[in-house]
Design a protein around this motif. Structure first.
Motif, short mmCIF file in Angstrom:
data_model
loop_
_atom_site.label_atom_id
_atom_site.label_comp_id
_atom_site.label_asym_id
_atom_site.label_seq_id
_atom_site.Cartn_x
_atom_site.Cartn_y
_atom_site.Cartn_z
N SER A 52 0.79 -1.23 0.00
CA SER A 52 0.00 0.00 0.00
C SER A 52 0.83 1.28 0.00
O SER A 52 0.36 2.31 -0.47
CB SER A 52 -0.95 0.00 1.20
N ASN A 53 2.04 1.25 0.53
CA ASN A 53 2.90 2.43 0.50
C ASN A 53 4.32 2.04 0.92
O ASN A 53 4.58 0.88 1.27
CB ASN A 53 2.35 3.56 1.39
N THR A 55 5.98 2.92 3.59
CA THR A 55 6.09 2.62 5.01
C THR A 55 5.72 1.17 5.30
O THR A 55 6.42 0.46 6.03
CB THR A 55 5.20 3.57 5.83
N SER A 82 9.72 6.72 8.60
CA SER A 82 9.20 5.39 8.26
C SER A 82 10.20 4.29 8.58
O SER A 82 9.81 3.18 9.00
CB SER A 82 8.83 5.33 6.78
N SER A 154 13.54 3.94 -1.85
CA SER A 154 12.34 4.72 -2.17
C SER A 154 12.63 6.02 -2.88
O SER A 154 11.74 6.58 -3.54
CB SER A 154 11.56 5.01 -0.88
N SER A 176 8.94 3.18 -2.48
CA SER A 176 7.69 3.93 -2.36
C SER A 176 7.31 4.44 -3.74
O SER A 176 8.18 4.81 -4.53
CB SER A 176 7.87 5.10 -1.40
N TYR A 178 4.87 6.97 -3.86
CA TYR A 178 4.07 8.15 -3.51
C TYR A 178 4.13 9.17 -4.64
O TYR A 178 4.99 9.10 -5.52
CB TYR A 178 4.60 8.74 -2.19
N LYS A 181 7.41 10.73 -5.88
CA LYS A 181 8.54 9.86 -6.21
C LYS A 181 8.80 9.86 -7.73
O LYS A 181 8.00 10.34 -8.52
CB LYS A 181 8.28 8.45 -5.71
N THR A 184 5.34 6.93 -9.83
CA THR A 184 4.30 7.02 -8.82
C THR A 184 3.07 6.21 -9.19
O THR A 184 2.76 6.04 -10.38
CB THR A 184 3.89 8.49 -8.59
N GLU A 187 -0.29 6.49 -4.18
CA GLU A 187 0.29 5.82 -3.02
C GLU A 187 0.69 4.43 -3.49
O GLU A 187 0.23 3.97 -4.53
CB GLU A 187 -0.70 5.72 -1.86
N GLY A 188 1.56 3.79 -2.73
CA GLY A 188 1.95 2.44 -3.13
C GLY A 188 3.39 2.16 -2.76
O GLY A 188 4.18 3.08 -2.49
N GLN A 231 -3.92 1.14 -9.20
CA GLN A 231 -2.58 1.67 -8.91
C GLN A 231 -1.52 0.91 -9.70
O GLN A 231 -0.59 1.52 -10.24
CB GLN A 231 -2.29 1.54 -7.41
#
Length: 360
Positions: A52-53, A55, A82, A154, A176, A178, A181, A184, A187-188, A231
């Motif tokens: 999911s992200n 973190t 994180s 990330s 990441s 996000y 980034k 992207t 999120e992810g 995503q």
């Protein structure tokens, strides 16, 4: 205002996302496995597990390694929180190391000074787009084969050191995706590994440790850290164009460098013959009139960020460490707008605003 970042989106992102919607597979679907396979292949890895992200990627990466409870994990103090969260939430003890004054990545002498018989892992972060020195990683592996190397990549999609690509360096590596980034999905995140057992652990952890979904039977407490099919579809489109995205970021960095490289009060980002910096953000360190520069940027509606505030100095931290480079970098570090649509004129305006602050 000139923002600090904007995502670079492509026609492929949109068409693939629409395809997922048209298929009715907005949560689960074919694009998830396709993105995992394509991204892990791009990073020269056997397995990729989306989540999911960034973190949650760090969290399940550490969890999947089954490190001894209360063992120590060395990590840089100047990084995103994180990394610390993932350590403490897995019942492990964080040990902070300093960063290198030139690269802003971990100082390997500092890392080695922190190793004890309780050390189970070391987190290395590819800071602001520059991949860590892979020869130092190889040396650590040789000297401490029992210690796991966790690579937080990330900030460095597509970056390289000595022809080794980001995401291929650790025993396990995390990303990441996000919105700010290099590539992207809004999120992810993603975890990469070559280890079959770790891969199975990751797949189970990110999906509630299901054993039998129809009967809702679980092997242990797990988590819903899944990435959606939409995503993943966007991620595939982003990956198609990653070389174009990186090339543009490097062009932006070079234009900034032209304005700053001869100024005695500015340290520009590092890159040597072995490095391929992908410039997640363009960063400088300012050694004169730092606060005046910030005021000048604010007056001209230019967004910016400080460097990461050292984790060992956070209000909740009980650390008594003195890590001078991490602390000094926060006091002098400045992140400037970095995104694909940034124009040459905007770069000139931002650069002149910084220089005006230094000169005044």
């Amino acid at each position: 205002m000139i923002p600090i970042s904007k995502p670079t989106l492509y026609d492929e992102d949109k068409s693939l996302a629409i395809g997922a919607i048209n298929d009715g597979d907005i949560a689960h679907g074919k694009y998830i496995e396709e993105f995992e396979t394509k991204f892990s292949t791009y990073c020269n890895r056997k397995f990729g597990v989306s989540c999911s992200n960034g973190t949650t990627a760090l969290y399940i990466a550490i969890r999947a390694l089954n490190l001894p409870k209360n063992s120590e994990v060395i990590l840089p103090s100047m990084t995103i929180i994180s990394c610390l969260n993932a350590v403490t939430e897995n019942d492990l003890v964080p040990v902070f190391c300093d960063i290198d004054n030139t690269t802003l990545n971990v100082d390997f002498d500092s890392v080695r000074s922190k190793i004890t018989d309780k050390t189970s892992a070391i987190i290395v972060v590819n800071t602001y787009g520059l991949v860590v020195d892979t020869s130092e990683i190889d040396s650590l592996r040789k000297d401490y084969p029992h210690i796991k190397i966790i690579e937080d990549a990330s900030e460095s999609h597509g970056g390289m050191h000595n022809k080794k690509i980001a995401g291929s360096i650790g025993d396990i590596s995390t990303f990441s995706f996000y919105a700010n980034k290099i590539i992207t999905t809004g999120e992810g995140g993603m975890v990469l590994t070559d280890d079959d057992d770790v891969y199975r652990n990751l797949m189970s952890l990110r999906n509630l440790n299901f054993v039998d979904r129809k009967k809702y039977i679980h092997s242990d407490v797990g988590f819903n850290f899944r990435m959606t099919n939409i995503q993943s579809a966007i991620g595939i489109g982003q990956l198609i164009n990653i070389d174009k995205t990186i090339q543009r970021r490097r062009e932006i960095a070079e234009k900034y460098n032209c304005h700053f490289k001869n100024n005695p009060y500015i340290t520009i980002p590092y890159e040597d013959d072995l490095s391929f910096n992908v410039y997640w953000y363009y960063t400088i360190r300012i050694h004169k009139n730092y606060n005046e520069v910030l005021t000048s940027l604010e007056k001209n509606e230019i967004d910016y960020r400080h460097f990461f505030y050292p984790l060992h100095k956070q209000n909740f931290s009980k650390s008594k460490e003195i890590l001078p480079i991490s602390e000094r970098s926060f006091d002098t570090g400045l992140i400037l707008p970095t995104f694909g649509e940034l124009t040459t004129e905007q770069i000139r305006f931002i650069s002149e605003t910084v220089l005006h602050g230094i000169e005044n």
